[in-house]
Design an enzyme around this catalytic site. Structure first.
Site, mmCIF file in Angstrom:
data_model
loop_
_atom_site.group_PDB
_atom_site.id
_atom_site.type_symbol
_atom_site.label_atom_id
_atom_site.label_comp_id
_atom_site.label_asym_id
_atom_site.label_seq_id
_atom_site.Cartn_x
_atom_site.Cartn_y
_atom_site.Cartn_z
ATOM 1 N N LYS A 123 0.840 -1.208 0.000
ATOM 2 C CA LYS A 123 0.000 0.000 0.000
ATOM 3 C C LYS A 123 0.874 1.256 0.000
ATOM 4 C CE LYS A 123 -3.878 -2.412 2.132
ATOM 5 N NZ LYS A 123 -4.764 -2.685 3.274
ATOM 6 N N GLN A 135 -5.510 -1.446 9.481
ATOM 7 C CA GLN A 135 -5.273 -2.778 8.907
ATOM 8 C C GLN A 135 -5.840 -3.865 9.816
ATOM 9 O OE1 GLN A 135 -3.909 -3.087 5.835
ATOM 10 N NE2 GLN A 135 -4.132 -5.304 5.864
ATOM 11 N N ASP A 193 -11.319 2.500 3.430
ATOM 12 C CA ASP A 193 -11.586 1.058 3.311
ATOM 13 C C ASP A 193 -13.065 0.773 3.060
ATOM 14 O OD1 ASP A 193 -9.512 -0.819 3.419
ATOM 15 O OD2 ASP A 193 -9.201 -0.504 5.571
HETATM 16 N N1 GUN Z 1 -7.005 -7.045 5.972
HETATM 17 C C1 GUN Z 1 -7.210 -7.812 4.882
HETATM 18 N N2 GUN Z 1 -7.733 -7.072 3.881
HETATM 19 C C2 GUN Z 1 -7.859 -5.812 4.349
HETATM 20 C C3 GUN Z 1 -8.347 -4.597 3.773
HETATM 21 O O1 GUN Z 1 -8.784 -4.521 2.615
HETATM 22 N N3 GUN Z 1 -8.293 -3.514 4.584
HETATM 23 C C4 GUN Z 1 -7.852 -3.573 5.866
HETATM 24 N N4 GUN Z 1 -7.868 -2.459 6.593
HETATM 25 N N5 GUN Z 1 -7.401 -4.679 6.427
HETATM 26 C C5 GUN Z 1 -7.409 -5.798 5.670
#
Ligand code: GUN
Length: 279
Positions: A51, A95, A118
């Site tokens: 990211k 996350q 998200d």
């Molecule tokens: N953990 C696994 N996929 C994601 C996601 O798309 N966003 C977040 N914040 N955590 C995750």
């Protein structure tokens, strides 16, 4: 002609578009994502690295806040409140997974919908259900873009989703319903799963179960979207037994190089959209 749907290729097109738009921003302030991690989960470390790299590549500002594993709920809530009020931040993500002392739903509810990159805040999810937003959770957003990129018909199509998570299955089902698909949401305990899957025009596996999808789940016209991200003996693989079904089906997404890179691109696209709305 190849039947592979390359998320790598489409994500690069999306990221190039974002990079181009960000390079043309005349205002002093550039879009910025804040990434909050609690603890040191190795999969999370890897996803966050991608990211941050993605954000840097397109010229998006980013702030990575890594907090200790034993942080309390109220300490984490304070951190989110600070980011909510920080006018330099356009999008916030926390996350997942979070350690067990933390209530993830409460944390996601705290993130302002105007900064919800998200798309996990109940207001954002509600607007997804009501077909009242262009901010979708990143993985469902990426899957829809892959299907539309390949001109795969959704209207009236039978879509079977294996996995009912808040991140993928539930929002994705609602987006597809709003696009007039006929959606069946299953899970690994669903009775007659193979039979239900075999009748799908589009089979989306987000079960987190390596090699779940074999030739008993598909037919020669199935479009297979593999959302699995499994680490088996240090090896990264999806839910689909690719060597068994890859050559039979109409279309298939690989792992890696399928849904994963689309999630990153769509997350960064969400941040850019929030920046435009807030600026
Ligand atoms: N953990 C696994 N996929 C994601 C996601 O798309 N966003 C977040 N914040 N955590 C995750």
């Amino acid at each position: 002609m190849s039947n592979i749907i390359s998320g790598k290729e489409l994500s690069n097109i999306i990221l190039d578009g974002l990079k181009n738009k960000i390079s043309k921003i005349k205002e002093k302030r550039l879009p910025k994502i804040a990434i909050v991690q609690v603890g040191d989960n190795s999969a999370s470390n890897k996803y966050i690295k991608h990211k941050i790299k993605g954000a840097n590549n397109i010229g998006m500002l980013n702030e990575y806040i890594k907090l200790k594993e034993d942080i309390t709920q109220s300490e984490l809530e304070l951190q989110i409140k600070k980011l909510n009020e920080d006018t330099s931040v356009d999008g916030i993500i926390v996350q997942l997974p979070l350690p067990k002392q933390i209530n993830a739903n409460t944390i996601n509810s705290l993130i302002y919908p105007s900064k919800d990159a998200d798309g996990f805040n109940p207001t954002t999810i509600g607007n997804v259900v009501l077909n009242n937003t262009d901010i979708y959770p990143a993985t469902p957003s990426g899957i829809i873009k892959l299907l539309e990129w390949k001109n795969i018909n959704l209207v009236g199509s039978n879509v079977v989703i294996i996995g009912r998570s808040n991140i993928v299955g539930k929002p994705l089902a609602n987006i597809l319903i709003n696009k007039s698909a006929t959606v069946t949401i299953c899970n690994t305990k669903t009775r007659n799963l193979e039979e239900i899957a075999t009748n799908a025009d589009i089979l989306i596996s987000a079960a987190g179960s390596a090699n779940l999808i074999n030739k008993n789940f598909i037919n020669k016209n199935t479009v297979v979207i593999d959302v699995g991200a499994n680490f088996i003996d240090g090896h990264y693989c999806g839910d689909v037994n690719f060597s068994e079904v890859g050559e039979i089906v109409k279309y298939i997404t690989p792992v890696p190089g399928g849904v994963g890179p689309m999630t990153i691109a769509c997350l960064l696209e969400n941040v850019y959209k929030l920046y435009l709305k807030n600026n």
